[in-house]
Every structure is written in structure tokens, then in C-alpha cells.
Scaffold this motif. Sequence first.
Motif, PDB file in Angstrom:
ATOM      1  N   GLN A 114       1.028  -1.142   0.045  1.00 25.86           N
ATOM      2  CA  GLN A 114      -0.074  -0.224   0.138  1.00 25.86           C
ATOM      3  C   GLN A 114       0.821   1.526   0.397  1.00 25.86           C
ATOM      4  O   GLN A 114       1.833   1.579   0.242  1.00 25.86           O
ATOM      5  CB  GLN A 114      -0.526  -0.025   1.448  1.00 25.86           C
ATOM      6  CG  GLN A 114      -2.073   1.175   1.232  1.00 25.86           C
ATOM      7  CD  GLN A 114      -3.158   1.122   0.112  1.00 25.86           C
ATOM      8  OE1 GLN A 114      -3.544  -0.170  -0.292  1.00 25.86           O
ATOM      9  NE2 GLN A 114      -4.396   1.560  -0.172  1.00 25.86           N
ATOM     10  N   VAL A 115       0.891   2.229  -0.680  1.00 31.06           N
ATOM     11  CA  VAL A 115       1.033   3.549  -1.282  1.00 31.06           C
ATOM     12  C   VAL A 115       0.469   4.599  -0.442  1.00 31.06           C
ATOM     13  O   VAL A 115      -0.308   4.396  -1.517  1.00 31.06           O
ATOM     14  CB  VAL A 115       1.435   3.469  -2.132  1.00 31.06           C
ATOM     15  CG1 VAL A 115       2.195   4.806  -2.416  1.00 31.06           C
ATOM     16  CG2 VAL A 115       2.815   2.276  -2.781  1.00 31.06           C
ATOM     17  N   GLN A 116       0.092   5.551   0.554  1.00 29.53           N
ATOM     18  CA  GLN A 116      -0.240   7.191   0.134  1.00 29.53           C
ATOM     19  C   GLN A 116       0.721   8.074   0.276  1.00 29.53           C
ATOM     20  O   GLN A 116       2.024   7.928   0.354  1.00 29.53           O
ATOM     21  CB  GLN A 116      -0.516   6.885   2.105  1.00 29.53           C
ATOM     22  CG  GLN A 116      -0.837   5.727   2.413  1.00 29.53           C
ATOM     23  CD  GLN A 116      -1.481   5.645   3.940  1.00 29.53           C
ATOM     24  OE1 GLN A 116      -0.161   6.501   5.096  1.00 29.53           O
ATOM     25  NE2 GLN A 116      -2.527   5.548   5.146  1.00 29.53           N
ATOM     26  N   LEU A 117      -0.290   8.785  -0.417  1.00 32.75           N
ATOM     27  CA  LEU A 117       0.605   9.982  -0.741  1.00 32.75           C
ATOM     28  C   LEU A 117      -0.085  10.835  -0.233  1.00 32.75           C
ATOM     29  O   LEU A 117      -1.441  11.790  -0.351  1.00 32.75           O
ATOM     30  CB  LEU A 117      -0.191   9.531  -2.353  1.00 32.75           C
ATOM     31  CG  LEU A 117       0.644   9.059  -3.035  1.00 32.75           C
ATOM     32  CD1 LEU A 117       0.288   8.805  -5.182  1.00 32.75           C
ATOM     33  CD2 LEU A 117       1.947   8.584  -3.509  1.00 32.75           C
ATOM     34  N   VAL A 118       0.482  12.514  -0.090  1.00 36.55           N
ATOM     35  CA  VAL A 118       0.097  13.576   0.502  1.00 36.55           C
ATOM     36  C   VAL A 118       0.601  14.817  -0.212  1.00 36.55           C
ATOM     37  O   VAL A 118       1.768  14.904   0.010  1.00 36.55           O
ATOM     38  CB  VAL A 118       0.299  13.740   1.900  1.00 36.55           C
ATOM     39  CG1 VAL A 118       0.031  14.945   2.652  1.00 36.55           C
ATOM     40  CG2 VAL A 118      -0.129  12.025   2.963  1.00 36.55           C
ATOM     41  N   GLU A 119       0.002  15.407  -1.182  1.00 39.56           N
ATOM     42  CA  GLU A 119       0.254  16.626  -1.668  1.00 39.56           C
ATOM     43  C   GLU A 119       0.084  17.701  -1.249  1.00 39.56           C
ATOM     44  O   GLU A 119      -0.475  17.805   0.391  1.00 39.56           O
ATOM     45  CB  GLU A 119      -0.650  17.219  -2.465  1.00 39.56           C
ATOM     46  CG  GLU A 119      -0.826  15.523  -3.734  1.00 39.56           C
ATOM     47  CD  GLU A 119      -2.230  14.930  -4.385  1.00 39.56           C
ATOM     48  OE1 GLU A 119      -2.367  14.296  -4.750  1.00 39.56           O
ATOM     49  OE2 GLU A 119      -2.885  14.655  -2.632  1.00 39.56           O
ATOM     50  N   SER A 120       1.178  18.434  -1.303  1.00 35.41           N
ATOM     51  CA  SER A 120       1.254  19.890  -1.009  1.00 35.41           C
ATOM     52  C   SER A 120       1.814  20.830  -2.021  1.00 35.41           C
ATOM     53  O   SER A 120       2.074  20.956  -2.632  1.00 35.41           O
ATOM     54  CB  SER A 120       1.834  20.156   0.670  1.00 35.41           C
ATOM     55  OG  SER A 120       3.669  19.818  -0.074  1.00 35.41           O
ATOM     56  N   GLY A 121       1.026  22.561  -1.136  1.00 31.73           N
ATOM     57  CA  GLY A 121       1.974  22.936  -1.799  1.00 31.73           C
ATOM     58  C   GLY A 121       0.986  24.294  -2.807  1.00 31.73           C
ATOM     59  O   GLY A 121       1.413  25.535  -4.084  1.00 31.73           O
ATOM     60  N   GLY A 122      -0.327  23.865  -2.849  1.00 31.47           N
ATOM     61  CA  GLY A 122      -1.275  24.484  -4.159  1.00 31.47           C
ATOM     62  C   GLY A 122      -1.453  25.801  -2.980  1.00 31.47           C
ATOM     63  O   GLY A 122      -1.328  26.122  -2.093  1.00 31.47           O
ATOM     64  N   GLY A 123      -2.209  26.434  -3.374  1.00 27.72           N
ATOM     65  CA  GLY A 123      -2.709  27.816  -3.333  1.00 27.72           C
ATOM     66  C   GLY A 123      -3.509  28.879  -4.654  1.00 27.72           C
ATOM     67  O   GLY A 123      -3.547  28.128  -5.484  1.00 27.72           O
ATOM     68  N   LEU A 124      -3.259  29.902  -3.937  1.00 27.88           N
ATOM     69  CA  LEU A 124      -3.717  31.311  -4.958  1.00 27.88           C
ATOM     70  C   LEU A 124      -2.256  31.980  -5.331  1.00 27.88           C
ATOM     71  O   LEU A 124      -2.209  32.162  -4.734  1.00 27.88           O
ATOM     72  CB  LEU A 124      -4.297  32.166  -4.150  1.00 27.88           C
ATOM     73  CG  LEU A 124      -5.133  33.043  -4.598  1.00 27.88           C
ATOM     74  CD1 LEU A 124      -6.533  32.932  -6.772  1.00 27.88           C
ATOM     75  CD2 LEU A 124      -6.002  33.719  -4.839  1.00 27.88           C
ATOM     76  N   VAL A 125      -2.406  31.859  -6.848  1.00 33.79           N
ATOM     77  CA  VAL A 125      -1.823  32.971  -7.327  1.00 33.79           C
ATOM     78  C   VAL A 125      -1.794  33.269  -8.560  1.00 33.79           C
ATOM     79  O   VAL A 125      -3.162  33.133  -9.115  1.00 33.79           O
ATOM     80  CB  VAL A 125      -0.300  31.336  -7.770  1.00 33.79           C
ATOM     81  CG1 VAL A 125      -1.126  30.949  -9.018  1.00 33.79           C
ATOM     82  CG2 VAL A 125       1.100  32.283  -8.325  1.00 33.79           C
ATOM     83  N   GLN A 126      -1.230  34.684  -9.046  1.00 28.85           N
ATOM     84  CA  GLN A 126      -1.860  35.526 -10.378  1.00 28.85           C
ATOM     85  C   GLN A 126      -1.073  35.049 -11.527  1.00 28.85           C
ATOM     86  O   GLN A 126      -0.758  33.897 -11.550  1.00 28.85           O
ATOM     87  CB  GLN A 126      -1.144  37.159  -9.903  1.00 28.85           C
ATOM     88  CG  GLN A 126      -2.086  37.819  -9.633  1.00 28.85           C
ATOM     89  CD  GLN A 126      -1.719  39.051  -9.273  1.00 28.85           C
ATOM     90  OE1 GLN A 126      -0.439  39.725  -9.485  1.00 28.85           O
ATOM     91  NE2 GLN A 126      -2.559  40.036  -8.694  1.00 28.85           N
ATOM     92  N   ALA A 127      -2.331  35.384 -12.485  1.00 26.17           N
ATOM     93  CA  ALA A 127      -1.607  34.522 -13.980  1.00 26.17           C
ATOM     94  C   ALA A 127      -0.113  34.683 -13.753  1.00 26.17           C
ATOM     95  O   ALA A 127       0.185  36.316 -13.967  1.00 26.17           O
ATOM     96  CB  ALA A 127      -2.307  34.795 -14.976  1.00 26.17           C
ATOM     97  N   GLY A 128       0.750  34.623 -14.826  1.00 30.13           N
ATOM     98  CA  GLY A 128       2.462  35.139 -15.343  1.00 30.13           C
ATOM     99  C   GLY A 128       2.835  33.980 -13.327  1.00 30.13           C
ATOM    100  O   GLY A 128       4.319  33.502 -14.117  1.00 30.13           O
TER     101      GLY A 128
END
Length: 119
Positions: free
Chosen positions: A1-15
Motif C-alpha cells: 500500500q502506498v499513501q500519497l500526500v500533496e502540498s503546495g497548492g494555493g492562489l497565484v496570479q496569472a504568470g
Amino acid sequence: QVQLVESGGGLVQAGGSLKLSCAASARTFGSIIMGWFRQAPGKEREFVATISKSGGNTDYADSVKGRFTISRDNAKNTVYLQMNSLKPEDTAVYYCAAKWAYSRSYDYWGQGTQVTVSS
């Protein structure tokens, strides 16, 4: 079994830029092919990028080529997605996924991280 945890998302302006991380629990991380997918509201989940077990081979969706870079650090059991020159159409929930070399489809999925690009 493999567990995956993402991070680093958010709100950013175009470019702008964001870097997503995905930490895996697998003791044999170096034996697993990793990928990133995304799903925008009202749309089906789509492929973004994939990286081979060693990191020597990568592949990208045409929509992100030249802007996104997938990489991995097998010593840290982590895969990354560097996203540059972001566009509003990149807004989606981004999912990390893993599969064994013999699998035809991805076997394991993270919970997703939201990326929102404002115009």
C-alpha cells in the motif's frame, strides 16, 4: 500500500509560479512510476505529467509543456511539480498518483491540492 500526500497548492496570479510536492509512504519509492493529474470544475480528470522510476524519463500533456517540470527525489520519497507561467485555465485540483511498473493504470492517488490562478 502506498499513501500519497500533496502540498503546495494555493492562489497565484496569472504568470506566477507554484511548486507542488507529493510525499509517498512507500519503502520502495524508487520502484514506482509517479504522475500528476488535475481536475477542473465540471471537467474530467486529465493527465499532466509523469516521471519514470529513476527520474530519467518524463512526459507532459501538451497544455503544460515548456511551463511545468516534474521531478523526484528518491532519497526523500517525494515527487514535485514546478509550475511556471501559470494561466487561469490551470486552475484545478491537482492529484499525485503512483503506479507499479507492471500496472496499466495508476494504483494509488493522493487527496488532491487546490491550485487557483487569478487573471
